[in-house]
Motif scaffolding. Structure first.
Motif, PDB file in Angstrom:
ATOM      1  N   ARG A 169       0.814  -1.213   0.000  1.00  0.00           N
ATOM      2  CA  ARG A 169       0.000   0.000   0.000  1.00  0.00           C
ATOM      3  C   ARG A 169       0.847   1.262   0.000  1.00  0.00           C
ATOM      4  O   ARG A 169       0.513   2.255  -0.655  1.00  0.00           O
ATOM      5  N   GLU A 170       1.954   1.258   0.743  1.00  0.00           N
ATOM      6  CA  GLU A 170       2.818   2.438   0.777  1.00  0.00           C
ATOM      7  C   GLU A 170       3.386   2.737  -0.607  1.00  0.00           C
ATOM      8  O   GLU A 170       3.488   3.904  -1.008  1.00  0.00           O
ATOM      9  N   ARG A 173       0.750   4.364  -2.734  1.00  0.00           N
ATOM     10  CA  ARG A 173       0.539   5.745  -2.315  1.00  0.00           C
ATOM     11  C   ARG A 173       1.712   6.635  -2.709  1.00  0.00           C
ATOM     12  O   ARG A 173       1.526   7.726  -3.253  1.00  0.00           O
ATOM     13  N   HIS A 177       0.478   7.549  -6.209  1.00  0.00           N
ATOM     14  CA  HIS A 177      -0.437   8.518  -5.616  1.00  0.00           C
ATOM     15  C   HIS A 177      -1.858   7.969  -5.517  1.00  0.00           C
ATOM     16  O   HIS A 177      -2.838   8.697  -5.673  1.00  0.00           O
ATOM     17  N   GLU A 179      -4.582   5.559  -3.161  1.00  0.00           N
ATOM     18  CA  GLU A 179      -4.889   4.909  -1.889  1.00  0.00           C
ATOM     19  C   GLU A 179      -5.434   3.514  -2.190  1.00  0.00           C
ATOM     20  O   GLU A 179      -6.617   3.225  -2.024  1.00  0.00           O
TER      21      GLU A 179
END
Length: 325
Positions: A169-170, A173, A177, A179
């Motif tokens: 997930r990081e 993000r 960009h 979520e």
């Protein structure tokens, strides 16, 4: 079963490379004929002395020109600039006719993503069917496709769809960009498979600014589903992007991922794709890839071709996308 596969992948990935590579090579010899496909599609010039590609045969097309809403940290639209632009459905079909008449055999249709991580394909579905009617091989880069788009692509008759899988997930993000997490990429993969499409997932090694972070989870998302193919590419820092000065993952780290994929996916059609750093990194990565049991390599160094033959592999070149090997 999901927990068991995750444990298996983690256990394999932790093994010493001196154990991983011989095991992966032996499994490749057991399950596949001694043949190595070598892809040299027309997005790059290739001339090894042994083979020179015909750049007319396979081309890439962007439905958004150089524009991309996400402006991902590793690309910022740079990869789109070398593609043929087709900003409207009629323009895509006209371009297909011109390319076909010029000797083209196949196209990769891609483009910049919208705010949800999707390539805007819906307005182009009839034109994609038109490309197929022209006799072209048609591959589509989808992004996070929903079920309606997936069914539309199936009805259009496209040959393959490509989907980048992010297992962290990081990373999604920080780089894309978005979520989104691994489950979102798994769901998009499910949408495409459920529509009956031939899906070739891609994993970018080192996507999180050169770090290996989530690639094993991405492998899980692929191997836990009915995927028969996998392309691994390596982060290649591009000038003009925030990652221009990033150090890509070491060839040994790439080898570890490839060998893990081979050992956990014994019958997976495993390919080293077109993107990887140049120079010594390239050659070492390709040599490792051979020992890790890949079935094909895009734009191989001539030294890699010689090494493959020395290992007893018969080689053949194709000027189409590596996913078609």
């Amino acid at each position: 079963m999901p927990a068991e596969l995750r444990r298996q992948l983690a256990t394999i990935h932790r093994l010493p490379l001196k154990e991983l590579l011989p095991a992966a090579w032996q499994l490749r010899l057991k399950n596949f004929p001694p043949v190595l496909g070598l892809a040299t599609p027309g997005s790059k010039h290739y001339d090894s002395g042994d083979h020179r590609n015909d750049r007319r045969l396979f081309v890439t097309i962007s439905l958004t020109g150089a524009g991309c809403r996400l402006q991902c940290e590793h690309c910022r639209g740079e990869l789109l600039k070398s593609m043929y632009p087709a900003g409207a459905p009629a323009e895509l079909l006209d371009l297909g006719r011109q390319l076909r008449d010029g000797g083209c055999h196949g196209v990769l249709v891609s483009g910049g993503a919208d705010a949800g991580g999707r390539v805007p394909l819906q307005p182009y579905l009839k034109s994609l069917a038109g490309l197929k009617n022209l006799g072209l091989k048609v591959i589509v880069h989808t992004g996070l496709a929903d079920p309606v788009t997936a069914r539309g692509l199936k009805n259009a008759g496209v040959d393959q769809v490509l989907l980048d899988i992010i297992g962290d997930r990081e990373t999604a993000r920080r780089v894309y960009h978005l979520e989104k997490g691994p489950a979102d990429y798994g769901a998009a993969l499910e949408n495409l498979l459920a529509a009956g499409l031939k899906v070739v997932p891609h994993i970018v090694a080192g996507l999180n600014f050169g770090r290996i972070a989530g690639e094993v989870e991405a492998l899980y998302q692929v191997l836990s589903r009915d995927c028969r193919d996998l392309v691994l590419v390596v982060l290649t820092p591009l000038p003009g992007t925030p990652m221009a000065g990033v150090t890509p993952p070491a060839p040994a780290a790439v080898a570890r991922l490839l060998a893990t994929a081979r050992l956990a996916g014994s019958r997976l059609n495993l390919l080293l794709g077109c993107s990887r750093p140049a120079g010594r990194h390239r050659l070492r990565t390709e040599f490792y890839a051979l020992r890790a049991g890949v079935n094909g390599i895009a734009y191989p160094h001539e030294g890699t071709v010689a090494r493959a033959r020395h290992l007893g592999l018969q080689t053949f070149f194709s000027d189409l996308c590596c996913s078609l090997l």
